[in-house]
Write an enzyme that holds these catalytic residues in place. Structure first.
Site, PDB file in Angstrom:
ATOM      1  N   CYS A 113      -0.051  -9.739   8.424  1.00 51.38           N
ATOM      2  CA  CYS A 113      -0.654 -10.763   9.285  1.00 51.38           C
ATOM      3  C   CYS A 113      -1.671 -11.650   8.597  1.00 51.38           C
ATOM      4  O   CYS A 113      -1.500 -12.866   8.555  1.00 51.38           O
ATOM      5  CB  CYS A 113      -1.282 -10.090  10.502  1.00 51.38           C
ATOM      6  SG  CYS A 113      -0.063  -9.271  11.499  1.00 51.38           S
TER       7      CYS A 113
HETATM    8  C1  UDX Z   1      -4.732  -7.397  11.803  1.00 52.61           C
HETATM    9  C2  UDX Z   1      -5.740  -7.726  12.895  1.00 52.61           C
HETATM   10  O1  UDX Z   1      -6.828  -6.809  12.823  1.00 52.61           O
HETATM   11  C3  UDX Z   1      -5.064  -7.616  14.268  1.00 52.61           C
HETATM   12  O2  UDX Z   1      -5.993  -7.979  15.267  1.00 52.61           O
HETATM   13  C4  UDX Z   1      -3.864  -8.576  14.285  1.00 52.61           C
HETATM   14  O3  UDX Z   1      -3.199  -8.507  15.529  1.00 52.61           O
HETATM   15  C5  UDX Z   1      -2.903  -8.208  13.174  1.00 52.61           C
HETATM   16  O4  UDX Z   1      -3.578  -8.248  11.902  1.00 52.61           O
HETATM   17  P1  UDX Z   1      -3.677  -5.274  10.707  1.00 52.61           P
HETATM   18  O5  UDX Z   1      -3.282  -6.264   9.649  1.00 52.61           O
HETATM   19  O6  UDX Z   1      -2.646  -4.388  11.268  1.00 52.61           O
HETATM   20  O7  UDX Z   1      -4.347  -6.070  11.977  1.00 52.61           O
HETATM   21  O8  UDX Z   1      -4.802  -4.314  10.109  1.00 52.61           O
HETATM   22  P2  UDX Z   1      -6.368  -4.412   9.905  1.00 52.61           P
HETATM   23  O9  UDX Z   1      -6.939  -3.121  10.300  1.00 52.61           O
HETATM   24  O10 UDX Z   1      -6.927  -5.645  10.487  1.00 52.61           O
HETATM   25  O11 UDX Z   1      -6.496  -4.503   8.290  1.00 52.61           O
HETATM   26  C6  UDX Z   1      -5.891  -5.581   7.616  1.00 52.61           C
HETATM   27  C7  UDX Z   1      -6.241  -5.456   6.132  1.00 52.61           C
HETATM   28  O12 UDX Z   1      -7.625  -5.760   5.941  1.00 52.61           O
HETATM   29  C8  UDX Z   1      -6.016  -4.053   5.548  1.00 52.61           C
HETATM   30  O13 UDX Z   1      -5.464  -4.187   4.243  1.00 52.61           O
HETATM   31  C9  UDX Z   1      -7.436  -3.483   5.461  1.00 52.61           C
HETATM   32  O14 UDX Z   1      -7.567  -2.564   4.371  1.00 52.61           O
HETATM   33  C10 UDX Z   1      -8.253  -4.728   5.184  1.00 52.61           C
HETATM   34  N1  UDX Z   1      -9.643  -4.635   5.651  1.00 52.61           N
HETATM   35  C11 UDX Z   1      -9.889  -4.508   6.983  1.00 52.61           C
HETATM   36  C12 UDX Z   1     -10.674  -4.744   4.722  1.00 52.61           C
HETATM   37  O15 UDX Z   1     -10.423  -4.867   3.521  1.00 52.61           O
HETATM   38  N2  UDX Z   1     -11.963  -4.719   5.155  1.00 52.61           N
HETATM   39  C13 UDX Z   1     -12.270  -4.576   6.481  1.00 52.61           C
HETATM   40  O16 UDX Z   1     -13.455  -4.540   6.807  1.00 52.61           O
HETATM   41  C14 UDX Z   1     -11.203  -4.457   7.418  1.00 52.61           C
END
Ligand code: UDX
Length: 422
Positions: free
Chosen positions: A264
């Site tokens: 996403c």
């Molecule tokens: C994301 C959005 O959070 C969600 O609301 C949307 O509908 C879809 O995209 P997702 O991609 O499934 O969800 O996972 P998420 O938990 O958001 O993490 C995305 C990426 O960001 C992961 O690789 C995670 O490791 C990274 N991340 C997340 C960070 O590096 N730091 C953070 O603080 C949070």
């Protein structure tokens, strides 16, 4: 209500099963025969915590089919949940959306009753008005706003927490200029206590992009500050804990580390960038967020080279999925990192509780360990790439550990422990 869902992927299957849990009858329309059979055998075609139990409990209300005509004929509302991947240049690929809209249109031609089409897929602002509604009108030979309506109800589901997120949204966004749409949609969400935000169609489409893009920018900001904090010997997590106490900032999504992956954030930020550029606007902040994210894995190379010559050394990669509790490796940081380590002449051994099969499709030659313990034992240095819980209790004695996801307990046993941003 009787609901049809076009697309049985992460969003479609979770949305369908959760709507069944709320008492609706749900038909999931899929082209993939394996997914259809799996759902009809009450086995989820993908892993999400809680999904299996819900599908077993509501199996009598959920079925799957490849027959979109019957699905449209026998339901009142259709959710479009197909993917909107990136094209080569990063712009949104609407091929699946267009195919779904045309198929819905063809099915509606034969249907007399009014039908509501709800777009849950992430589509750039204006898509419902200028692509989806006209296609349905063309193929059904019917009138938008009269015989059918299109509205936007974006999802905010996180992989690995999608069922929880479905039942615990911060808000529900309903985008439509048609009061009848809003009324039907509100009927679907009566059991929710969170705010219901009503707005125009393209405002709802834009809210979804702004949400994902802001979260991506916030993570890249955390990483830029994290890299500086590391250089200054400051723990960026402490910095953001304190800064996040400002109610205008908030503490969440400041986890500095290897950066964001997943299906996403990268695609939605790029799609918004391209959209801006198509309007003659340079989206500089989004550009910077992606550039920071693309380079973040290099911090691992720099830290490893402080202690060992990478060439010929066995580097253990702990975690391959883009985040814990999923087997999904789309845009995972493990991919950039392994590619970079291979180009530095490293020998790689990898381990992930769920994602090794997916990973092997990209790196068939990579040796996968049978357990995280074996990986640590067999490696000269270990890089923590995904924060799976089981990595907290490993014994890293005698090892160099570069931690990309703040598994602090590794510091207790590692002979050398370096956090990328702390
Ligand atoms: C994301 C959005 O959070 C969600 O609301 C949307 O509908 C879809 O995209 P997702 O991609 O499934 O969800 O996972 P998420 O938990 O958001 O993490 C995305 C990426 O960001 C992961 O690789 C995670 O490791 C990274 N991340 C997340 C960070 O590096 N730091 C953070 O603080 C949070």
């Amino acid at each position: 209500m009787k609901i049809s869902i076009i697309g049985g992927g992460y969003v479609g299957t979770v949305t369908g099963v959760c709507l069944a849990e709320l008492g609706n009858d749900v038909t999931i329309v899929e082209i993939d025969r394996k997914k259809i059979d799996s759902i009809n055998s009450k086995i989820p075609p993908l892993f999400e915590p809680g999904l299996k139990e819900l599908l077993e409990k509501n199996g009598h209300r959920v079925d799957a089919t490849d027959d979109i005509n019957t699905a449209i004929e026998t339901t009142d509302v259709t959710f479009i949940c197909v993917g909107t991947p990136s094209r080569e240049d990063g712009s949104i690929d609407l091929a699946y959306i267009e195919k779904a809209a045309a198929s819905i249109g063809k099915a509606l031609e034969k249907k007399a009753q009014y039908h509501l089409v709800v777009v849950k897929s992430t589509v750039i602002p204006g898509t419902c008005d200028s692509v989806i509604a006209p296609l349905i009108a063309e193929y059904s030979k019917k009138q938008a706003g009269v015989d059918f309506s299109v509205c936007s109800n974006p999802e905010f589901l996180r992989e690995g927490r999608a069922v929880y997120d479905f039942f615990h949204p911060d808000r529900i966004i309903l985008g439509s200029e048609d009061p009848q749409c809003i009324q039907v949609l509100q009927g679907l969400y009566t059991q929710f206590s969170c705010p219901v935000f009503k707005c125009s169609l393209k405002t709802a489409e834009m809210i979804k992009y702004v949400s994902n893009s802001f979260l991506a920018v916030k993570i890249s900001f955390a990483n830029e500050i994290g890299n500086l904090s590391k250089a200054l010997g400051i723990d960026s997590y402490k910095v953001f804990e304190g800064a996040g106490m400002d109610s205008r900032i908030g503490p969440l999504f400041f986890n500095a580390g290897l950066g964001f992956g997943g299906s996403c954030f990268p695609k939605d930020v790029a799609a918004l960038q391209r959209l801006g550029e198509s309007k003659g606007l340079k989206m500089m902040l989004l550009d910077a967020a992606l550039k920071i994210n693309r380079g973040q894995h290099k911090t691992v190379i720099t830290l490893l080279e402080r202690y060992i010559p990478i060439k010929g050394k066995k580097i253990g990669i702990l975690g391959l999925a883009f985040k814990p509790d999923t087997d999904d490796i789309r845009e995972a940081k493990s991919i950039d990192l392994v590619s970079s380590l291979l180009s530095h002449g490293a020998k790689i051994v990898a381990y992930d509780p769920m994602a090794m099969d997916q990973f092997r499709k990209i790196f068939p030659e990579i040796n996968c360990a049978s357990s995280s313990r074996d990986l640590v034992r067999d490696s000269d240095a270990v890089v923590i790439v995904t924060e799976w819980k089981e990595f907290e209790d490993l014994d890293y004695s005698g090892k160099i550990v570069v931690d990309g996801r703040r598994i602090l307990k590794a510091r207790d046993t590692a002979s050398v422990y370096e956090g990328v941003c702390w």
